[in-house]
Scaffold this motif. Sequence first.
Motif, PDB file in Angstrom:
ATOM      1  N   TYR A 167       2.244   0.557   2.117  1.00  0.00           N
ATOM      2  CA  TYR A 167       3.293   0.071   1.206  1.00  0.00           C
ATOM      3  C   TYR A 167       4.580  -0.255   1.965  1.00  0.00           C
ATOM      4  CZ  TYR A 167       6.066   4.428   0.993  1.00  0.00           C
ATOM      5  OH  TYR A 167       6.862   5.490   1.293  1.00  0.00           O
ATOM      6  N   GLU A 168       4.832   0.483   3.048  1.00  0.00           N
ATOM      7  CA  GLU A 168       6.017   0.188   3.861  1.00  0.00           C
ATOM      8  C   GLU A 168       5.841  -1.153   4.567  1.00  0.00           C
ATOM      9  OE1 GLU A 168       7.330   4.739   5.102  1.00  0.00           O
ATOM     10  OE2 GLU A 168       5.729   3.790   6.251  1.00  0.00           O
ATOM     11  N   ALA A 169       4.643  -1.357   5.100  1.00  0.00           N
ATOM     12  CA  ALA A 169       4.336  -2.606   5.802  1.00  0.00           C
ATOM     13  C   ALA A 169       4.418  -3.791   4.842  1.00  0.00           C
ATOM     14  CB  ALA A 169       2.949  -2.525   6.433  1.00  0.00           C
ATOM     15  N   LYS A 170       3.901  -3.598   3.637  1.00  0.00           N
ATOM     16  CA  LYS A 170       3.882  -4.721   2.691  1.00  0.00           C
ATOM     17  C   LYS A 170       5.285  -5.067   2.181  1.00  0.00           C
ATOM     18  CE  LYS A 170      -0.815  -4.958   1.000  1.00  0.00           C
ATOM     19  NZ  LYS A 170      -1.777  -4.471  -0.003  1.00  0.00           N
ATOM     20  N   THR A 171       6.154  -4.065   2.114  1.00  0.00           N
ATOM     21  CA  THR A 171       7.539  -4.347   1.730  1.00  0.00           C
ATOM     22  C   THR A 171       8.165  -5.268   2.775  1.00  0.00           C
ATOM     23  OG1 THR A 171       7.678  -2.170   0.733  1.00  0.00           O
ATOM     24  CG2 THR A 171       9.762  -3.271   1.173  1.00  0.00           C
ATOM     25  N   ILE A 172       7.865  -5.009   4.027  1.00  0.00           N
ATOM     26  CA  ILE A 172       8.403  -5.856   5.098  1.00  0.00           C
ATOM     27  C   ILE A 172       7.788  -7.252   5.027  1.00  0.00           C
ATOM     28  CG2 ILE A 172       8.526  -6.169   7.604  1.00  0.00           C
ATOM     29  CD1 ILE A 172       8.759  -3.133   7.863  1.00  0.00           C
ATOM     30  N   LEU A 173       6.465  -7.325   4.814  1.00  0.00           N
ATOM     31  CA  LEU A 173       5.825  -8.637   4.687  1.00  0.00           C
ATOM     32  C   LEU A 173       6.503  -9.452   3.586  1.00  0.00           C
ATOM     33  CD1 LEU A 173       1.940  -8.067   4.964  1.00  0.00           C
ATOM     34  CD2 LEU A 173       3.563  -8.668   6.764  1.00  0.00           C
ATOM     35  N   ARG A 174       6.729  -8.799   2.461  1.00  0.00           N
ATOM     36  CA  ARG A 174       7.340  -9.482   1.322  1.00  0.00           C
ATOM     37  C   ARG A 174       8.715 -10.029   1.708  1.00  0.00           C
ATOM     38  NH1 ARG A 174       6.967  -5.421  -2.329  1.00  0.00           N
ATOM     39  NH2 ARG A 174       4.922  -5.990  -3.163  1.00  0.00           N
ATOM     40  N   ASP A 175       9.489  -9.233   2.438  1.00  0.00           N
ATOM     41  CA  ASP A 175      10.813  -9.683   2.896  1.00  0.00           C
ATOM     42  C   ASP A 175      10.714 -10.920   3.778  1.00  0.00           C
ATOM     43  OD1 ASP A 175      11.967  -7.593   1.612  1.00  0.00           O
ATOM     44  OD2 ASP A 175      12.256  -6.348   3.408  1.00  0.00           O
ATOM     45  N   PHE A 176       9.593 -11.068   4.457  1.00  0.00           N
ATOM     46  CA  PHE A 176       9.417 -12.221   5.340  1.00  0.00           C
ATOM     47  C   PHE A 176       8.570 -13.304   4.676  1.00  0.00           C
ATOM     48  CE2 PHE A 176      11.243  -9.279   8.205  1.00  0.00           C
ATOM     49  CZ  PHE A 176      11.840 -10.033   9.207  1.00  0.00           C
ATOM     50  N   LYS A 177       8.532 -13.269   3.348  1.00  0.00           N
ATOM     51  CA  LYS A 177       7.894 -14.317   2.548  1.00  0.00           C
ATOM     52  C   LYS A 177       6.397 -14.466   2.825  1.00  0.00           C
ATOM     53  CE  LYS A 177      11.985 -16.962   1.491  1.00  0.00           C
ATOM     54  NZ  LYS A 177      12.930 -15.935   1.994  1.00  0.00           N
ATOM     55  N   ILE A 178       5.773 -13.354   3.168  1.00  0.00           N
ATOM     56  CA  ILE A 178       4.317 -13.362   3.306  1.00  0.00           C
ATOM     57  C   ILE A 178       3.749 -12.784   2.010  1.00  0.00           C
ATOM     58  CG2 ILE A 178       2.350 -12.400   4.576  1.00  0.00           C
ATOM     59  CD1 ILE A 178       4.448 -12.316   7.000  1.00  0.00           C
ATOM     60  N   PRO A 179       2.900 -13.557   1.321  1.00  0.00           N
ATOM     61  CA  PRO A 179       2.473 -13.132  -0.016  1.00  0.00           C
ATOM     62  C   PRO A 179       1.645 -11.843  -0.008  1.00  0.00           C
ATOM     63  CG  PRO A 179       1.697 -15.362   0.499  1.00  0.00           C
ATOM     64  CD  PRO A 179       2.366 -14.849   1.732  1.00  0.00           C
ATOM     65  N   VAL A 180       2.035 -10.928  -0.874  1.00  0.00           N
ATOM     66  CA  VAL A 180       1.287  -9.682  -1.083  1.00  0.00           C
ATOM     67  C   VAL A 180       1.095  -9.529  -2.598  1.00  0.00           C
ATOM     68  CG1 VAL A 180       2.143  -8.510   0.989  1.00  0.00           C
ATOM     69  CG2 VAL A 180       3.431  -8.332  -1.133  1.00  0.00           C
ATOM     70  N   PRO A 181       0.089  -8.759  -3.025  1.00  0.00           N
ATOM     71  CA  PRO A 181      -0.114  -8.593  -4.468  1.00  0.00           C
ATOM     72  C   PRO A 181       1.066  -7.881  -5.110  1.00  0.00           C
ATOM     73  CG  PRO A 181      -2.036  -7.828  -3.234  1.00  0.00           C
ATOM     74  CD  PRO A 181      -0.954  -8.087  -2.235  1.00  0.00           C
ATOM     75  N   LYS A 182       1.255  -8.145  -6.386  1.00  0.00           N
ATOM     76  CA  LYS A 182       2.267  -7.432  -7.153  1.00  0.00           C
ATOM     77  C   LYS A 182       1.910  -5.947  -7.162  1.00  0.00           C
ATOM     78  CE  LYS A 182       4.243  -9.723 -10.798  1.00  0.00           C
ATOM     79  NZ  LYS A 182       4.068 -10.345 -12.125  1.00  0.00           N
ATOM     80  N   SER A 183       2.897  -5.081  -6.960  1.00  0.00           N
ATOM     81  CA  SER A 183       2.535  -3.665  -6.836  1.00  0.00           C
ATOM     82  C   SER A 183       3.655  -2.725  -7.275  1.00  0.00           C
ATOM     83  CB  SER A 183       2.191  -3.355  -5.378  1.00  0.00           C
ATOM     84  OG  SER A 183       3.369  -3.394  -4.604  1.00  0.00           O
ATOM     85  N   LEU A 184       3.283  -1.487  -7.493  1.00  0.00           N
ATOM     86  CA  LEU A 184       4.233  -0.414  -7.784  1.00  0.00           C
ATOM     87  C   LEU A 184       3.771   0.822  -7.040  1.00  0.00           C
ATOM     88  CD1 LEU A 184       4.684  -0.696 -11.647  1.00  0.00           C
ATOM     89  CD2 LEU A 184       6.499  -0.962  -9.951  1.00  0.00           C
ATOM     90  N   LEU A 185       4.725   1.653  -6.648  1.00  0.00           N
ATOM     91  CA  LEU A 185       4.366   2.889  -5.973  1.00  0.00           C
ATOM     92  C   LEU A 185       4.247   3.996  -7.009  1.00  0.00           C
ATOM     93  CD1 LEU A 185       3.903   3.469  -3.003  1.00  0.00           C
ATOM     94  CD2 LEU A 185       6.203   4.417  -2.902  1.00  0.00           C
ATOM     95  N   VAL A 186       3.147   4.735  -6.952  1.00  0.00           N
ATOM     96  CA  VAL A 186       2.921   5.820  -7.897  1.00  0.00           C
ATOM     97  C   VAL A 186       3.181   7.145  -7.192  1.00  0.00           C
ATOM     98  CG1 VAL A 186       1.279   6.808  -9.538  1.00  0.00           C
ATOM     99  CG2 VAL A 186       1.036   4.433  -8.801  1.00  0.00           C
ATOM    100  N   THR A 187       4.036   7.949  -7.768  1.00  0.00           N
ATOM    101  CA  THR A 187       4.206   9.292  -7.223  1.00  0.00           C
ATOM    102  C   THR A 187       3.529  10.256  -8.186  1.00  0.00           C
ATOM    103  OG1 THR A 187       6.317   9.429  -8.354  1.00  0.00           O
ATOM    104  CG2 THR A 187       6.383   8.815  -6.033  1.00  0.00           C
ATOM    105  N   LYS A 188       3.619  11.552  -7.868  1.00  0.00           N
ATOM    106  CA  LYS A 188       2.852  12.504  -8.672  1.00  0.00           C
ATOM    107  C   LYS A 188       3.235  12.492 -10.145  1.00  0.00           C
ATOM    108  CE  LYS A 188       0.761  15.351  -5.270  1.00  0.00           C
ATOM    109  NZ  LYS A 188       1.021  16.177  -4.127  1.00  0.00           N
ATOM    110  N   ASN A 189       4.502  12.135 -10.471  1.00  0.00           N
ATOM    111  CA  ASN A 189       4.897  12.189 -11.892  1.00  0.00           C
ATOM    112  C   ASN A 189       5.127  10.833 -12.532  1.00  0.00           C
ATOM    113  OD1 ASN A 189       5.421  14.772 -10.744  1.00  0.00           O
ATOM    114  ND2 ASN A 189       7.529  14.116 -10.413  1.00  0.00           N
ATOM    115  N   SER A 190       4.686   9.764 -11.885  1.00  0.00           N
ATOM    116  CA  SER A 190       4.927   8.472 -12.531  1.00  0.00           C
ATOM    117  C   SER A 190       3.628   7.680 -12.633  1.00  0.00           C
ATOM    118  CB  SER A 190       5.935   7.669 -11.721  1.00  0.00           C
ATOM    119  OG  SER A 190       5.349   7.226 -10.515  1.00  0.00           O
TER     120      SER A 190
END
Length: 357
Positions: free
Chosen positions: A6-29
């Motif tokens: 997820y960290e890598a994909k956040t960077i990809l997104r910043d550099f306009k490389i397409p990644v799937p729509k996503s959300l990070l799930v933690t233990k309570n969300s």
Amino acid sequence: MKLLEYEAKTILRDFKIPVPKSLLVTKNSLPHLELPIVLKSQVPVGGRGKAGGIVKLDSQEDIKPATKRLFALPIGGFLPSAILAEQAVHIAHEYYLSVIIDRETASIQLMAHTSGGMEVEDNPDDSYLRLTLTRGDFNSIGEQLAEFYNLPQQTFVLQDLMQNLYRCFVENDATLIEINPLILTKENTMVAGDCKMVVDDAANFRHPEWNFEDKPSNTNFVTLDQNGNVATIANGAGLAMATVDAVTSFGMIPANFLDIGGGASSASVLEAFKKIMQYPSIKTIVINIFAGITRCDEVAKAIIEARQYIENLPPLCIRLAGTNVEEARELLLENNILLLPTLQACLVAAKAEVDRG
Ligand code: GDP
Ligand code: MN
């Protein structure tokens, strides 16, 4: 440092490389994404798909139990701190694409394969496209890649992708960006399905924005070859260098240099084992300790813990000498772990493991 997906994909997104729509799930969300979704365990090792760490879901009710299961499922000895929920993509085909630093030619290299995904290990070495990347040559690179993938209609897309990926690689001081799979969707778009990114610890000083879960190593840990087949643990820079050299002269490839330093605690040695487990091709670990301030029994405790808690720990070739070596020998013996008398003996044993494959 090796980034989580997820960290890598956040960077990809910043550099306009397409990644799937996503959300990070933690233990309570729970994620609110359009179904179907794919839940992905965020552990710092590959092969999650095969280990059950990637789960596709079609109904809202399944999300909670699946999340719970993933949080409890160790992969390669790691439990996830988070789960990435992605909107599922309609996969038409999976390709392989990576950018790496080639030390031999001191250049940035692209590697591509027409068949990506979970079975890339089966691709013969010589079936990859390899190109040297230089700034400003992206039209030609994109064209060659489109031709190799047999996707002429994606030429413009791949030209843009390569330009963005190169910028992303250089500006983030990356040593590896691997997109596997690079997905061609049924809607004829290209998206990064997975991303493995390693950034250079030594560049930490110029990246105040870096706040990854993996931290730059304060133990003197240096990656030598991501695909090396032997990991090394030694104490003192001189002995650590000698160990790496000895591994090389025995015809093996050292993945890392590690000086655990004087006074290493069992916790710090255990950390080293965890870092080593991130390399994909390790067949054995050579441990060479000449203990002065360091105590052999502390190292022995870490070795025993590592064997208990780390799944798939490769065979260990251990030579300990110096302070408290007898205590260490006894502790290890109780756990059926043998010490070898010399570094030479360790190398012979290590070579046998490497040759076994
Ligand atoms: P890895 O096994 O750790 O490399 O995890 P990946 O993220 O590469 O996922 C493994 C496999 O899951 C991929 O190769 C796909 O075949 C499969 N997969 C199925 N549906 C999807 C999807 O919607 N998105 C992604 N990213 N992968 C999917
Ligand atoms: Mn993958």
